[in-house]
Design a protein around this motif. Structure first.
Motif, PDB file in Angstrom:
ATOM      1  N   MET A   1       0.849  -1.200   0.000  1.00 14.69           N
ATOM      2  CA  MET A   1       0.000   0.000   0.000  1.00 14.69           C
ATOM      3  C   MET A   1       0.887   1.254   0.000  1.00 14.69           C
ATOM      4  O   MET A   1       1.928   1.282   0.666  1.00 14.69           O
ATOM      5  CB  MET A   1      -0.883   0.011   1.254  1.00 14.69           C
ATOM      6  CG  MET A   1      -1.965   1.070   1.218  1.00 14.69           C
ATOM      7  SD  MET A   1      -2.749   1.253   2.824  1.00 14.69           S
ATOM      8  CE  MET A   1      -3.584  -0.300   2.980  1.00 14.69           C
ATOM      9  N   ASP A   2       0.426   2.270  -0.718  1.00 14.03           N
ATOM     10  CA  ASP A   2       1.159   3.536  -0.778  1.00 14.03           C
ATOM     11  C   ASP A   2       1.167   4.179   0.620  1.00 14.03           C
ATOM     12  O   ASP A   2       0.154   4.182   1.321  1.00 14.03           O
ATOM     13  CB  ASP A   2       0.462   4.455  -1.798  1.00 14.03           C
ATOM     14  CG  ASP A   2       1.131   5.800  -1.860  1.00 14.03           C
ATOM     15  OD1 ASP A   2       2.332   5.867  -1.544  1.00 14.03           O
ATOM     16  OD2 ASP A   2       0.441   6.779  -2.209  1.00 14.03           O
ATOM     17  N   ILE A   3       2.322   4.716   0.992  1.00 16.80           N
ATOM     18  CA  ILE A   3       2.478   5.262   2.342  1.00 16.80           C
ATOM     19  C   ILE A   3       1.511   6.427   2.612  1.00 16.80           C
ATOM     20  O   ILE A   3       0.958   6.567   3.704  1.00 16.80           O
ATOM     21  CB  ILE A   3       3.965   5.670   2.582  1.00 16.80           C
ATOM     22  CG1 ILE A   3       4.184   6.178   4.007  1.00 16.80           C
ATOM     23  CG2 ILE A   3       4.439   6.714   1.605  1.00 16.80           C
ATOM     24  CD1 ILE A   3       4.140   5.097   5.000  1.00 16.80           C
ATOM     25  N   LEU A   6      -1.763   4.972   3.329  1.00 19.83           N
ATOM     26  CA  LEU A   6      -1.776   4.370   4.668  1.00 19.83           C
ATOM     27  C   LEU A   6      -1.974   5.454   5.733  1.00 19.83           C
ATOM     28  O   LEU A   6      -2.786   5.304   6.658  1.00 19.83           O
ATOM     29  CB  LEU A   6      -0.461   3.626   4.917  1.00 19.83           C
ATOM     30  CG  LEU A   6      -0.345   2.969   6.296  1.00 19.83           C
ATOM     31  CD1 LEU A   6      -1.185   1.717   6.388  1.00 19.83           C
ATOM     32  CD2 LEU A   6       1.104   2.638   6.602  1.00 19.83           C
ATOM     33  N   ALA A   7      -1.234   6.552   5.549  1.00 18.04           N
ATOM     34  CA  ALA A   7      -1.353   7.669   6.493  1.00 18.04           C
ATOM     35  C   ALA A   7      -2.784   8.183   6.511  1.00 18.04           C
ATOM     36  O   ALA A   7      -3.367   8.426   7.584  1.00 18.04           O
ATOM     37  CB  ALA A   7      -0.394   8.791   6.101  1.00 18.04           C
ATOM     38  N   LEU A  10      -5.024   5.639   8.287  1.00 20.52           N
ATOM     39  CA  LEU A  10      -4.872   5.673   9.762  1.00 20.52           C
ATOM     40  C   LEU A  10      -5.543   6.899  10.364  1.00 20.52           C
ATOM     41  O   LEU A  10      -6.227   6.827  11.370  1.00 20.52           O
ATOM     42  CB  LEU A  10      -3.388   5.692  10.131  1.00 20.52           C
ATOM     43  CG  LEU A  10      -2.776   4.357  10.531  1.00 20.52           C
ATOM     44  CD1 LEU A  10      -1.287   4.516  10.781  1.00 20.52           C
ATOM     45  CD2 LEU A  10      -3.443   3.817  11.791  1.00 20.52           C
ATOM     46  N   LEU A 189       4.891  13.286   6.361  1.00 20.54           N
ATOM     47  CA  LEU A 189       4.351  12.012   6.847  1.00 20.54           C
ATOM     48  C   LEU A 189       4.567  11.853   8.351  1.00 20.54           C
ATOM     49  O   LEU A 189       3.715  11.331   9.056  1.00 20.54           O
ATOM     50  CB  LEU A 189       4.979  10.848   6.090  1.00 20.54           C
ATOM     51  CG  LEU A 189       4.357  10.637   4.711  1.00 20.54           C
ATOM     52  CD1 LEU A 189       5.122   9.585   3.943  1.00 20.54           C
ATOM     53  CD2 LEU A 189       2.887  10.234   4.816  1.00 20.54           C
ATOM     54  N   LEU A 190       5.741  12.333   8.827  1.00 19.74           N
ATOM     55  CA  LEU A 190       6.011  12.280  10.264  1.00 19.74           C
ATOM     56  C   LEU A 190       5.005  13.165  11.001  1.00 19.74           C
ATOM     57  O   LEU A 190       4.462  12.796  12.050  1.00 19.74           O
ATOM     58  CB  LEU A 190       7.440  12.751  10.544  1.00 19.74           C
ATOM     59  CG  LEU A 190       7.978  12.424  11.929  1.00 19.74           C
ATOM     60  CD1 LEU A 190       8.033  10.923  12.162  1.00 19.74           C
ATOM     61  CD2 LEU A 190       9.360  13.038  12.120  1.00 19.74           C
ATOM     62  N   ASP A 192       2.049  13.842   9.902  1.00 20.67           N
ATOM     63  CA  ASP A 192       0.762  13.124   9.844  1.00 20.67           C
ATOM     64  C   ASP A 192       0.683  12.048  10.922  1.00 20.67           C
ATOM     65  O   ASP A 192      -0.364  11.852  11.555  1.00 20.67           O
ATOM     66  CB  ASP A 192       0.568  12.472   8.466  1.00 20.67           C
ATOM     67  CG  ASP A 192       0.146  13.499   7.429  1.00 20.67           C
ATOM     68  OD1 ASP A 192      -0.167  14.641   7.838  1.00 20.67           O
ATOM     69  OD2 ASP A 192       0.144  13.173   6.220  1.00 20.67           O
ATOM     70  N   ALA A 193       1.834  11.332  11.123  1.00 21.31           N
ATOM     71  CA  ALA A 193       1.870  10.259  12.137  1.00 21.31           C
ATOM     72  C   ALA A 193       1.592  10.838  13.524  1.00 21.31           C
ATOM     73  O   ALA A 193       0.784  10.317  14.281  1.00 21.31           O
ATOM     74  CB  ALA A 193       3.226   9.562  12.125  1.00 21.31           C
ATOM     75  N   SER A 196      -1.972  11.813  13.788  1.00 26.47           N
ATOM     76  CA  SER A 196      -2.907  10.688  14.003  1.00 26.47           C
ATOM     77  C   SER A 196      -2.787  10.159  15.440  1.00 26.47           C
ATOM     78  O   SER A 196      -3.774   9.717  16.017  1.00 26.47           O
ATOM     79  CB  SER A 196      -2.712   9.583  12.983  1.00 26.47           C
ATOM     80  OG  SER A 196      -1.442   9.040  13.104  1.00 26.47           O
ATOM     81  N   ILE A 197      -1.579  10.241  16.032  1.00 25.41           N
ATOM     82  CA  ILE A 197      -1.415   9.860  17.452  1.00 25.41           C
ATOM     83  C   ILE A 197      -2.298  10.770  18.313  1.00 25.41           C
ATOM     84  O   ILE A 197      -2.989  10.327  19.218  1.00 25.41           O
ATOM     85  CB  ILE A 197       0.073   9.962  17.886  1.00 25.41           C
ATOM     86  CG1 ILE A 197       0.875   8.851  17.236  1.00 25.41           C
ATOM     87  CG2 ILE A 197       0.207   9.870  19.409  1.00 25.41           C
ATOM     88  CD1 ILE A 197       2.372   8.936  17.459  1.00 25.41           C
ATOM     89  N   PHE A 200      -5.779   9.636  18.094  1.00 27.71           N
ATOM     90  CA  PHE A 200      -6.023   8.456  18.932  1.00 27.71           C
ATOM     91  C   PHE A 200      -6.121   8.869  20.406  1.00 27.71           C
ATOM     92  O   PHE A 200      -6.905   8.312  21.169  1.00 27.71           O
ATOM     93  CB  PHE A 200      -4.926   7.402  18.744  1.00 27.71           C
ATOM     94  CG  PHE A 200      -5.151   6.534  17.526  1.00 27.71           C
ATOM     95  CD1 PHE A 200      -6.238   5.661  17.472  1.00 27.71           C
ATOM     96  CD2 PHE A 200      -4.289   6.585  16.437  1.00 27.71           C
ATOM     97  CE1 PHE A 200      -6.456   4.857  16.355  1.00 27.71           C
ATOM     98  CE2 PHE A 200      -4.507   5.792  15.319  1.00 27.71           C
ATOM     99  CZ  PHE A 200      -5.595   4.927  15.274  1.00 27.71           C
TER     100      PHE A 200
END
Lengths: 221, 261
Positions: A1-3, A6-7, A10, A189-190, A192-193, A196-197, A200
């Protein structure tokens, strides 16, 4: 899957979970916050949860126009903080806290008015507001230790609410502080990560709010 | 950044946050419980102190005022006696006997409420005196023994043990229908144990330290347990319907004054 996909997935999963959790909290608050023995600051919770779920729905439904509603978001953030100040003031039940809340919201408002970029206004408001709210929450926990109430914390809805608020704002503070940095150094992307944290974390805080609502069920507070 | 790394960052971040939250909540609950226990102990100590002070005041009042009034009444009766005819003198004599009995009861009550007996003679003597008074009622067979060498403990510990003893005896007299009361003090260099046993009705012990006896609920055991906890004592109770009751309070002896009786 494209990163990137995925981002996105998530992020949307966490947003969906957050939406689901806030709807559950809203329903529970409508059931339990209307009970006669519920403290006044808890009675106003359904209004807040309704506004929150509405904002979640808007964010979910119009992700493409999110950038254009930054100013609106900033306004909502200030209302959001003001609500939590009132809530914490209700928990403490002391006048100085209200004064403290009004004074502490001022820097956030000044940043909001002074910022040229809409993103700056949001980040400024979030950082100042979060910092103040976390300070107030720490004061609540300190009070809990110095003058322990008769109601055990695990049965006290206020404890779970304040824990949820502390948890979320503690996460929010560094996220909003550092996310612009990730985007400026092209580490989207970082960023985005981390974002997303944070989403959550919002889900977890809503779960703590659900716990608070279930405590209200048998509350003699 | 690879797909795996992205997943790892998000997953680790979320797990770490949940872990931190769990640790925080548990720590808060444990700290709260510890603090609450300290608070409860302090509250209990203050409550006991207030009770002791009130009992002391009542004791003083009984001794000074009520006792004084009875003595005066007895004296007045004595003065009146020569002036009365034979029949009236007999009645006056009966009143005098009744007043003497009342005076004795009040004096006993005053003594049992007062800490004075503990302050002057110590727990051992105070218990023996109370049992001697009980023996005069001829309703009970009293067995009293001291194993080992009795050491005086600090005043507060002795008062608390004495109040536990009084509560236990009071329960026996009021509810147990006992014939034999056994009190044993077990003294060792490291611990002291107060044993009170009876051969009465016994009762059903409920988990909350309330007692079901003759269909009624009594809560004196909780008070005894609370008092024992104030002096770091261990409170044990053994009871069964129809087979009597045994109460044992054991305390560590780090706070003895250290001279023998």
């Amino acid at each position: 899957m494209d990163i990137t996909m995925l981002a996105q997935r998530l992020l949307s999963t966490s947003e969906l979970l957050a939406l689901l959790a806030i709807v559950v909290v809203l329903v529970l608050s409508l059931i339990y916050c209307r009970k006669r023995n519920v403290p006044p600051y808890m009675r106003r919770l359904p209004f807040y949860f309704f506004a929150s779920s509405l904002s979640e729905v808007v964010a979910e439904s119009f992700p493409g126009v999110a950038i254009y509603i930054f100013w609106g978001f900033a306004v909502f953030e200030n209302i959001y903080f003001f609500y939590f100040f009132r809530f914490l003031n209700g928990v403490f039940g002391q006048l100085p806290m209200r004064a403290y809340a009004v004074v502490s919201i001022l820097p956030s408002f000044i940043v909001f008015m002074a910022s040229r970029q809409p993103t700056d206004s949001v980040i400024g408001a979030v950082i100042f507001g979060s910092f103040t709210i976390v300070t107030l929450c720490i004061m609540y926990f300190r009070t809990l230790m110095v003058y322990p109430p008769t109601l055990a914390p695990e049965r006290d809805p206020a404890f779970w609410m304040v824990t949820g608020i502390t948890f979320y704002f503690l996460i929010r503070l560094p996220v909003f502080w550092f996310t612009p940095y990730f985007y400026t150094v092209r580490r989207q992307l970082l960023g985005d990560a981390v974002y997303s944290i944070q989403k959550f974390a919002l889900v977890i805080s809503y779960i703590l709010f659900i716990k608070a609502m279930t405590c209200l069920k048998n509350c003699t507070c | 950044m690879s797909e795996k790394l992205y997943m790892l960052i998000t997953f680790t971040g979320v797990v770490f946050l949940i872990l931190c939250l769990t640790v925080f909540v548990y720590t808060m609950i444990i700290l709260y419980r510890r603090r609450q226990a300290e608070f409860e102990k302090e509250e209990l100590r203050i409550r006991m102190e207030v009770q002791e002070r009130t009992a002391e005041q009542i004791s003083q009042e009984l001794h000074d005022n009520v006792g004084h009034e009875i003595t005066l009444a007895r004296l007045q009766l004595k003065t009146l006696e020569p002036l009365l005819d034979q029949q009236a003198a007999v009645i006056a004599g009966q009143i005098a006997v009744s007043l003497t009995k009342t005076f004795d009861s009040i004096r006993d009550l005053s003594k049992s409420l007062s800490e004075g007996v503990i302050n002057t003679d110590g727990l051992n003597v105070a218990i023996r005196n109370q049992l001697d008074r009980l023996k005069t009622s001829r309703k009970y067979e009293i067995r009293y023994d001291v194993y080992g060498t009795y050491h005086y403990m600090d005043e507060k510990t002795e008062i608390i043990l004495y109040r536990i003893f009084q509560e236990a005896i009071n329960n026996i007299v009021r509810h147990a229908q006992a014939r034999v009361i056994t009190v044993i003090l077990e003294c060792s260099p490291r611990s002291f144990a107060l044993n009170i046993a009876d051969d009465g009705d016994g009762f059903i012990l409920t988990p909350k330290d309330t007692v079901q006896h003759s269909g009624k609920m009594f809560g004196g055991l909780a008070t005894m347990r609370e008092r024992a906890s104030l002096i770091k004592g261990e409170f044990e109770i053994e009871t069964q319907t129809g087979k009597g009751t045994k109460i044992k309070v054991t305390i560590p002896l780090s706070n003895t004054v250290g001279y023998d009786n």
